[in-house]
Write a protein that holds these residues in place. Structure first.
Motif, PDB file in Angstrom:
ATOM      1  N   THR A   1       0.020 -11.359 -10.106  1.00 20.62           N
ATOM      2  CA  THR A   1      -0.755 -11.393  -8.853  1.00 20.62           C
ATOM      3  C   THR A   1      -1.058 -10.032  -8.239  1.00 20.62           C
ATOM      4  O   THR A   1      -1.763  -9.951  -7.252  1.00 20.62           O
ATOM      5  CB  THR A   1       0.031 -12.192  -7.781  1.00 20.62           C
ATOM      6  OG1 THR A   1       1.343 -11.618  -7.696  1.00 20.62           O
ATOM      7  CG2 THR A   1       0.131 -13.670  -8.114  1.00 20.62           C
ATOM      8  N   LYS A   2      -0.509  -8.946  -8.800  1.00 20.54           N
ATOM      9  CA  LYS A   2      -0.626  -7.655  -8.102  1.00 20.54           C
ATOM     10  C   LYS A   2      -1.352  -6.589  -8.911  1.00 20.54           C
ATOM     11  O   LYS A   2      -1.186  -5.412  -8.666  1.00 20.54           O
ATOM     12  CB  LYS A   2       0.786  -7.127  -7.773  1.00 20.54           C
ATOM     13  CG  LYS A   2       1.601  -8.066  -6.889  1.00 20.54           C
ATOM     14  CD  LYS A   2       2.931  -7.471  -6.530  1.00 20.54           C
ATOM     15  CE  LYS A   2       3.989  -7.863  -7.519  1.00 20.54           C
ATOM     16  NZ  LYS A   2       5.337  -7.470  -7.115  1.00 20.54           N
ATOM     17  N   GLY A   3      -2.142  -6.984  -9.904  1.00 22.52           N
ATOM     18  CA  GLY A   3      -2.748  -5.987 -10.794  1.00 22.52           C
ATOM     19  C   GLY A   3      -1.647  -5.441 -11.697  1.00 22.52           C
ATOM     20  O   GLY A   3      -0.749  -6.180 -12.106  1.00 22.52           O
ATOM     21  N   CYS A   4      -1.702  -4.111 -11.943  1.00 23.56           N
ATOM     22  CA  CYS A   4      -0.637  -3.532 -12.768  1.00 23.56           C
ATOM     23  C   CYS A   4       0.585  -3.241 -11.909  1.00 23.56           C
ATOM     24  O   CYS A   4       0.493  -3.134 -10.680  1.00 23.56           O
ATOM     25  CB  CYS A   4      -1.108  -2.228 -13.402  1.00 23.56           C
ATOM     26  SG  CYS A   4      -2.269  -2.525 -14.729  1.00 23.56           S
ATOM     27  N   GLY A   5       1.721  -3.087 -12.564  1.00 24.65           N
ATOM     28  CA  GLY A   5       2.953  -2.701 -11.870  1.00 24.65           C
ATOM     29  C   GLY A   5       3.798  -1.890 -12.833  1.00 24.65           C
ATOM     30  O   GLY A   5       3.483  -1.772 -14.022  1.00 24.65           O
TER      31      GLY A   5
ATOM     32  N   LYS B   1       2.395   7.837  -9.778  1.00 27.22           N
ATOM     33  CA  LYS B   1       2.884   7.248  -8.520  1.00 27.22           C
ATOM     34  C   LYS B   1       1.957   6.125  -8.026  1.00 27.22           C
ATOM     35  O   LYS B   1       2.407   5.164  -7.406  1.00 27.22           O
ATOM     36  CB  LYS B   1       2.977   8.365  -7.482  1.00 27.22           C
ATOM     37  CG  LYS B   1       3.986   8.108  -6.384  1.00 27.22           C
ATOM     38  CD  LYS B   1       4.308   9.397  -5.680  1.00 27.22           C
ATOM     39  CE  LYS B   1       3.777   9.428  -4.282  1.00 27.22           C
ATOM     40  NZ  LYS B   1       4.133  10.638  -3.538  1.00 27.22           N
ATOM     41  N   SER B   2       0.668   6.254  -8.327  1.00 27.71           N
ATOM     42  CA  SER B   2      -0.310   5.259  -7.863  1.00 27.71           C
ATOM     43  C   SER B   2      -0.089   3.883  -8.472  1.00 27.71           C
ATOM     44  O   SER B   2      -0.685   2.908  -8.024  1.00 27.71           O
ATOM     45  CB  SER B   2      -1.725   5.693  -8.249  1.00 27.71           C
ATOM     46  OG  SER B   2      -2.044   6.871  -7.592  1.00 27.71           O
ATOM     47  N   ARG B   3       0.716   3.809  -9.524  1.00 28.87           N
ATOM     48  CA  ARG B   3       0.901   2.530 -10.207  1.00 28.87           C
ATOM     49  C   ARG B   3       2.005   1.682  -9.598  1.00 28.87           C
ATOM     50  O   ARG B   3       2.203   0.534  -9.992  1.00 28.87           O
ATOM     51  CB  ARG B   3       1.235   2.776 -11.689  1.00 28.87           C
ATOM     52  CG  ARG B   3       0.067   3.305 -12.477  1.00 28.87           C
ATOM     53  CD  ARG B   3      -1.068   2.328 -12.416  1.00 28.87           C
ATOM     54  NE  ARG B   3      -2.097   2.645 -13.387  1.00 28.87           N
ATOM     55  CZ  ARG B   3      -3.145   1.888 -13.589  1.00 28.87           C
ATOM     56  NH1 ARG B   3      -3.339   0.800 -12.871  1.00 28.87           N
ATOM     57  NH2 ARG B   3      -4.038   2.226 -14.485  1.00 28.87           N
ATOM     58  N   PHE B   4       2.771   2.243  -8.673  1.00 25.59           N
ATOM     59  CA  PHE B   4       3.911   1.485  -8.130  1.00 25.59           C
ATOM     60  C   PHE B   4       3.451   0.569  -7.006  1.00 25.59           C
ATOM     61  O   PHE B   4       2.784   1.011  -6.070  1.00 25.59           O
ATOM     62  CB  PHE B   4       4.995   2.451  -7.616  1.00 25.59           C
ATOM     63  CG  PHE B   4       5.713   3.157  -8.736  1.00 25.59           C
ATOM     64  CD1 PHE B   4       6.929   2.682  -9.210  1.00 25.59           C
ATOM     65  CD2 PHE B   4       5.146   4.274  -9.343  1.00 25.59           C
ATOM     66  CE1 PHE B   4       7.578   3.327 -10.259  1.00 25.59           C
ATOM     67  CE2 PHE B   4       5.788   4.925 -10.387  1.00 25.59           C
ATOM     68  CZ  PHE B   4       7.005   4.448 -10.848  1.00 25.59           C
ATOM     69  N   ASN B   5       3.809  -0.694  -7.116  1.00 29.17           N
ATOM     70  CA  ASN B   5       3.455  -1.657  -6.084  1.00 29.17           C
ATOM     71  C   ASN B   5       4.410  -1.575  -4.904  1.00 29.17           C
ATOM     72  O   ASN B   5       5.489  -0.976  -4.999  1.00 29.17           O
ATOM     73  CB  ASN B   5       3.443  -3.079  -6.674  1.00 29.17           C
ATOM     74  CG  ASN B   5       2.215  -3.299  -7.520  1.00 29.17           C
ATOM     75  OD1 ASN B   5       1.116  -2.838  -7.177  1.00 29.17           O
ATOM     76  ND2 ASN B   5       2.375  -3.974  -8.649  1.00 29.17           N
ATOM     77  N   HIS B   6       3.991  -2.235  -3.826  1.00 29.04           N
ATOM     78  CA  HIS B   6       4.776  -2.229  -2.585  1.00 29.04           C
ATOM     79  C   HIS B   6       5.788  -3.374  -2.550  1.00 29.04           C
ATOM     80  O   HIS B   6       5.524  -4.454  -3.073  1.00 29.04           O
ATOM     81  CB  HIS B   6       3.823  -2.384  -1.386  1.00 29.04           C
ATOM     82  CG  HIS B   6       4.514  -2.799  -0.130  1.00 29.04           C
ATOM     83  ND1 HIS B   6       5.082  -1.900   0.750  1.00 29.04           N
ATOM     84  CD2 HIS B   6       4.780  -4.034   0.376  1.00 29.04           C
ATOM     85  CE1 HIS B   6       5.638  -2.554   1.742  1.00 29.04           C
ATOM     86  NE2 HIS B   6       5.470  -3.854   1.543  1.00 29.04           N
ATOM     87  N   SER B   7       6.928  -3.137  -1.903  1.00 31.85           N
ATOM     88  CA  SER B   7       7.838  -4.226  -1.535  1.00 31.85           C
ATOM     89  C   SER B   7       8.444  -3.889  -0.177  1.00 31.85           C
ATOM     90  O   SER B   7       8.672  -2.715   0.131  1.00 31.85           O
ATOM     91  CB  SER B   7       8.938  -4.386  -2.574  1.00 31.85           C
ATOM     92  OG  SER B   7       9.932  -5.260  -2.073  1.00 31.85           O
TER      93      SER B   7
END
Ligand code: SAM
Length: 383
Positions: free
Chosen positions: A12-16, A104-110
């Motif tokens: 659901t979040k694109g790449c991670g 760094k741009s590849r890391f998703n939020h939590s």
């Protein structure tokens, strides 16, 4: 470092970014320089910034251009080209500098992240703030500093207005469980800012998902003008540690609360040892709390920091110094005098509310609450 993680698609979040092996807390996962770093002035127009972004992109090598074009494109409403949309969806920075990082741009939020991003002026780093299991997604917070004091609704407003996504992390999902976390985070906000002499920022305008609520970001704390009593400082730190623990916050932050509570309680008790009425009396409940909180704080710090870290050495030294004043605890345990109390909790009438340490030979006398009050009262009358 590349052998620590891999980038792959999520549902659901694109790449991670996912751990390829176990990563211990405190590990530097990424160290990286920006592929684009733009200097800008506070008054620069959006058109001027976008023109600089385009120019910087043209200056990149073909390889970096290709990597940048793979990044998440986002849907920034005013960005006219793919390059500017990518920059706005992934860029870091402030009104003076805007930077783009390829990894760094590849890391998703939590809202309960397991890594933390920071810069030291030369490079940008991403560091594990807890143990990360193989296969686990590595996440950072896009709302650093504030997320622990905001409700899920308020976080959702910022994430929606700025990044256009609905967060599905453990603190936000499933929705019917969010209220417990929301209550804890509001309390964490109140307590952590109160300990700094501040009122938590007013996040309430973010309860309405309206573009105008964006104006309130980033929110500012205000001076509270209140000085906490020593007892409040102890209680607030202890509560904060418990709330952060329940909220799954990293060990070093939970440890901080326990260690501050222990140190402040030890300081309060050492002040009693300055007064002629109480100088030879150790209050057992306080001594037991100091011991338990110190132990818990140090245990958590050992889980977080590597063994040779100065924080572990300094914390252990502080603990040993403090506990040397409460040696009677160990002695009473050895002689089994504290057994009943340890197993069944406080029994204030049972003769072990406090200990009197005889000057000279150091003989210990266990006192009930009544005896303690009587002894102190007699001495106070004589003062
Ligand atoms: C900086 S990018 C992160 C990497 C991105 N997922 C990719 O495919 O390259 C930010 C975007 O990732 C997605 N994203 C990040 N964290 C998310 C989350 N917790 N829930 C849903 N989507 C998320 C959103 O689309 C957001 O705008």
């Amino acid at each position: 470092m590349d052998d620590l993680f891999e980038i792959r698609r999520t549902a659901t979040k694109g790449c991670g970014v996912f751990a390829k092996k176990a990563i211990s807390s405190y590990t530097i996962i990424v160290r990286e320089s920006p592929v684009i770093a733009l200097k800008c002035a506070p008054g620069d127009t959006a058109a001027k910034i976008d023109a600089s972004i385009e120019q910087a992109f043209r200056n990149l090598s073909k390889k970096d251009q290709a990597s940048e074009l793979q990044l998440h494109e986002g849907s920034h409403p005013n960005a006219k080209t793919k390059v500017t949309r990518i920059f706005h969806a992934n860029g870091f920075g402030n009104e003076h500098v805007k930077e783009l990082y390829l990894t760094k741009s590849r890391f998703n939020h939590s809202c309960v992240p397991n890594a933390f991003a920071y810069e030291d002026g030369e490079s940008s780093y991403l560091q594990a703030i807890r143990q990360i299991a193989p296969g686990e997604e590595i996440t950072i917070s896009y709302l650093p500093r504030f997320e622990e004091a905001m409700t899920s609704r308020q976080r959702a407003t910022v994430l929606h207005l700025h990044y256009k996504f609905e967060c599905r992390c453990a603190a936000c999902w499933p929705p019917h469980q969010r209220w417990k976390s929301d209550v804890r985070r509001q309390l964490i906000g109140f307590l952590s800012y109160a300990l700094e002499g501040e009122n938590a920022p007013d996040f309430r305008p973010l309860d309405i998902c309206h573009p105008l609520s964006w104006v309130c970001w980033p929110p500012q704390p205000t001076p509270s003008g209140r000085v906490l009593t020593p007892a409040q400082e102890i209680e607030y730190n202890f509560l904060l540690a418990n709330l952060r623990e329940a909220e799954g916050w990293p060990d070093y932050l939970v440890a901080e609360g326990y260690l501050h509570a222990a140190t402040k309680l030890a300081f309060q008790q050492s002040e009693y040892q300055q007064s002629p009425a109480t100088q030879d009396i150790v209050f057992l409940e306080a001594a037991r709390c100091i011991e338990a909180w110190y132990q818990k704080g140090l245990e958590l710090e050992k889980k977080f920091y590597p063994p040779a870290h100065p924080q572990i050495r300094d914390g252990t030294m502080a603990w040993e110094n403090t506990m040397s004043r409460f040696r009677c605890l160990q002695y009473l345990r050895m002689t089994n005098s504290l057994k009943a109390r340890d197993e069944h909790g406080p029994s204030e009438s049972g003769g072990n509310f406090a200990v009197r340490i005889q000057e000279g030979d150091g003989t210990l006398t266990l006192l009930s609450q009544e005896d303690t009050a009587g002894l102190i009262w007699q001495r106070v009358k004589r003062l």
